[in-house]
Design an enzyme around this catalytic site. Sequence first.
Site, PDB file in Angstrom:
ATOM      1  N   SER A 280       9.315 -21.429  33.426  1.00  0.00           N
ATOM      2  CA  SER A 280       8.447 -21.266  34.614  1.00  0.00           C
ATOM      3  C   SER A 280       8.587 -22.418  35.548  1.00  0.00           C
ATOM      4  O   SER A 280       9.184 -23.185  35.205  1.00  0.00           O
ATOM      5  CB  SER A 280       6.853 -21.479  33.943  1.00  0.00           C
ATOM      6  OG  SER A 280       6.176 -21.380  35.093  1.00  0.00           O
TER       7      SER A 280
ATOM      8  N   TYR B 225      -0.428 -25.821  30.124  1.00  0.00           N
ATOM      9  CA  TYR B 225       0.490 -24.923  30.201  1.00  0.00           C
ATOM     10  C   TYR B 225       1.796 -25.681  30.548  1.00  0.00           C
ATOM     11  O   TYR B 225       2.807 -25.653  30.167  1.00  0.00           O
ATOM     12  CB  TYR B 225       0.162 -23.674  31.025  1.00  0.00           C
ATOM     13  CG  TYR B 225       1.259 -22.706  31.363  1.00  0.00           C
ATOM     14  CD1 TYR B 225       1.843 -21.923  30.128  1.00  0.00           C
ATOM     15  CD2 TYR B 225       1.903 -22.352  32.425  1.00  0.00           C
ATOM     16  CE1 TYR B 225       2.616 -21.043  30.455  1.00  0.00           C
ATOM     17  CE2 TYR B 225       2.572 -21.440  32.590  1.00  0.00           C
ATOM     18  CZ  TYR B 225       3.031 -20.637  31.753  1.00  0.00           C
ATOM     19  OH  TYR B 225       4.211 -19.853  31.898  1.00  0.00           O
TER      20      TYR B 225
HETATM   21  N1  LIG Z   1       3.450 -13.819  34.760  1.00  0.00           N
HETATM   22  C1  LIG Z   1       3.982 -14.797  35.219  1.00  0.00           C
HETATM   23  O1  LIG Z   1       3.492 -15.279  36.382  1.00  0.00           O
HETATM   24  C2  LIG Z   1       5.162 -16.011  34.573  1.00  0.00           C
HETATM   25  C3  LIG Z   1       5.593 -16.760  35.426  1.00  0.00           C
HETATM   26  C4  LIG Z   1       6.860 -17.881  34.737  1.00  0.00           C
HETATM   27  C5  LIG Z   1       6.778 -17.524  33.492  1.00  0.00           C
HETATM   28  N2  LIG Z   1       6.219 -16.577  32.661  1.00  0.00           N
HETATM   29  C6  LIG Z   1       6.546 -16.619  31.225  1.00  0.00           C
HETATM   30  O2  LIG Z   1       7.240 -15.632  30.948  1.00  0.00           O
HETATM   31  C7  LIG Z   1       7.202 -15.053  29.515  1.00  0.00           C
HETATM   32  C8  LIG Z   1       6.555 -13.635  29.651  1.00  0.00           C
HETATM   33  O3  LIG Z   1       5.492 -13.446  30.165  1.00  0.00           O
HETATM   34  P1  LIG Z   1       4.849 -12.346  30.860  1.00  0.00           P
HETATM   35  O4  LIG Z   1       4.534 -12.772  32.041  1.00  0.00           O
HETATM   36  O5  LIG Z   1       5.601 -11.180  30.636  1.00  0.00           O
HETATM   37  O6  LIG Z   1       3.437 -11.966  30.365  1.00  0.00           O
HETATM   38  P2  LIG Z   1       2.753 -10.959  29.244  1.00  0.00           P
HETATM   39  O7  LIG Z   1       2.769  -9.664  29.888  1.00  0.00           O
HETATM   40  O8  LIG Z   1       1.261 -11.459  28.890  1.00  0.00           O
HETATM   41  O9  LIG Z   1       3.703 -10.999  28.004  1.00  0.00           O
HETATM   42  C9  LIG Z   1       3.692 -12.092  26.909  1.00  0.00           C
HETATM   43  C10 LIG Z   1       4.405 -11.456  25.786  1.00  0.00           C
HETATM   44  O10 LIG Z   1       4.600 -12.417  24.837  1.00  0.00           O
HETATM   45  C11 LIG Z   1       4.253 -12.060  23.648  1.00  0.00           C
HETATM   46  N3  LIG Z   1       3.477 -13.027  22.617  1.00  0.00           N
HETATM   47  C12 LIG Z   1       2.370 -13.775  23.019  1.00  0.00           C
HETATM   48  N4  LIG Z   1       2.310 -14.581  21.780  1.00  0.00           N
HETATM   49  C13 LIG Z   1       3.338 -14.114  20.874  1.00  0.00           C
HETATM   50  C14 LIG Z   1       3.346 -14.489  19.540  1.00  0.00           C
HETATM   51  N5  LIG Z   1       2.643 -15.585  18.856  1.00  0.00           N
HETATM   52  N6  LIG Z   1       4.444 -13.930  18.865  1.00  0.00           N
HETATM   53  C15 LIG Z   1       5.096 -13.017  19.441  1.00  0.00           C
HETATM   54  N7  LIG Z   1       5.022 -12.589  20.665  1.00  0.00           N
HETATM   55  C16 LIG Z   1       4.174 -13.367  21.363  1.00  0.00           C
HETATM   56  C17 LIG Z   1       3.276 -10.824  23.877  1.00  0.00           C
HETATM   57  O11 LIG Z   1       3.245  -9.914  22.733  1.00  0.00           O
HETATM   58  P3  LIG Z   1       2.024  -9.754  21.611  1.00  0.00           P
HETATM   59  O12 LIG Z   1       0.963 -10.268  22.280  1.00  0.00           O
HETATM   60  O13 LIG Z   1       2.159  -8.235  21.579  1.00  0.00           O
HETATM   61  O14 LIG Z   1       2.600 -10.410  20.574  1.00  0.00           O
HETATM   62  C18 LIG Z   1       3.774 -10.284  25.198  1.00  0.00           C
HETATM   63  O15 LIG Z   1       4.629  -9.262  24.751  1.00  0.00           O
HETATM   64  C19 LIG Z   1       6.118 -16.135  29.218  1.00  0.00           C
HETATM   65  O16 LIG Z   1       6.885 -17.104  28.325  1.00  0.00           O
HETATM   66  C20 LIG Z   1       5.455 -16.858  30.429  1.00  0.00           C
HETATM   67  O17 LIG Z   1       4.800 -18.121  29.942  1.00  0.00           O
HETATM   68  C21 LIG Z   1       5.397 -15.938  33.262  1.00  0.00           C
END
Ligand SMILES: NC(=O)c1ccc[n+]([C@@H]2O[C@H](COP(=O)([O-])OP(=O)(O)OC[C@H]3O[C@@H](n4cnc5c(N)ncnc54)[C@H](OP(=O)(O)O)[C@@H]3O)[C@@H](O)[C@H]2O)c1
Length: 251
Positions: free
Chosen positions: A138, A151
């Site tokens: 991120s 975070y």
């Molecule tokens: N959205 C943003 O603004 C943003 C920006 C920068 C980076 N990111 C990063 O991008 C990545 C994906 O996030 P997203 O934005 O797509 O959010 P999201 O829609 O909340 O997706 C997060 C995913 O992680 C999974 N997850 C969470 N805890 C887990 C666990 N203990 N074991 C296995 N899977 C787990 C969730 O699945 P389950 O709950 O079904 O397990 C879900 O599929 C993350 O690493 C986040 O930090 C996001």
Amino acid sequence: MSTDTSSPDRRVAVVTGASSGIGAATARTLAAQGFHVVIGARRTDRLESLAAEIGATARSLDVTDDASVAAFCDGLDRVDVLVNNAGGAKGLATVAEADLDDWRWMWETNVLGTLRLTRALLPALEASGDGLVVTITSIAALEAYDNGAGYTSAKHAQGVLHRTLRFELLGKPIRLTEIAPGMVETEFSLVRFDGDQEKADAVYDGLTPLTADDVAEVIGFVASRPPHVNLDQIVLKPRDQASARRNVRTG
Ligand SMILES: NC(=O)c1ccc[n+]([C@@H]2O[C@H](COP(=O)([O-])OP(=O)(O)OC[C@H]3O[C@@H](n4cnc5c(N)ncnc54)[C@H](OP(=O)(O)O)[C@@H]3O)[C@@H](O)[C@H]2O)c1
């Protein structure tokens, strides 16, 4: 869980956290590129419907649990690409008011989760002859912001873990790419604010955030480069966001 085994000559991509957001979009992109995709997350109902849609293998995965990671990786003899995507944030508290359980969740999921999966799959990635590890960190892995230390510290640690591997694996046939997005509209903010939809929506008010597909498209580009090309680090942000602390809301 579906346990479809791919043909041995088809490249295999493992995507963690594929039940929503960036992970689900990445699974779709890589499947469209011809990879057999193995998807993992805790919400297996969502995984099953995605697997049916794109012809992937769905496996239950909790990246914070050693036994779950071992069961997920069991029998994955061929792995060409690993996308360490599972992760997220909990809360927006000052350091003075930090919630230790939230910090533990963030460190276990983002940092140790990435470590567990990467460590388990490195032998298969190396054996593929052209392995690729993509880690979704991120812009929080590159800068600090108020109320975000749980975070930002976890994402910094995850980034350093990933960047260290670039040195440790030099000379081996494994490429490493860190993807550092800014604001992406997914379930990220809903998780951060414990299901409070109004608070989550307010994060994106008046600006145009990235979509999960925007990030997945970049990961697809990374995965389709020839073996001698290593894209080390890619930072992508919405035009309306200059840094984690500075954006413009005009809408
Ligand atoms: N959205 C943003 O603004 C943003 C920006 C920068 C980076 N990111 C990063 O991008 C990545 C994906 O996030 P997203 O934005 O797509 O959010 P999201 O829609 O909340 O997706 C997060 C995913 O992680 C999974 N997850 C969470 N805890 C887990 C666990 N203990 N074991 C296995 N899977 C787990 C969730 O699945 P389950 O709950 O079904 O397990 C879900 O599929 C993350 O690493 C986040 O930090 C996001």
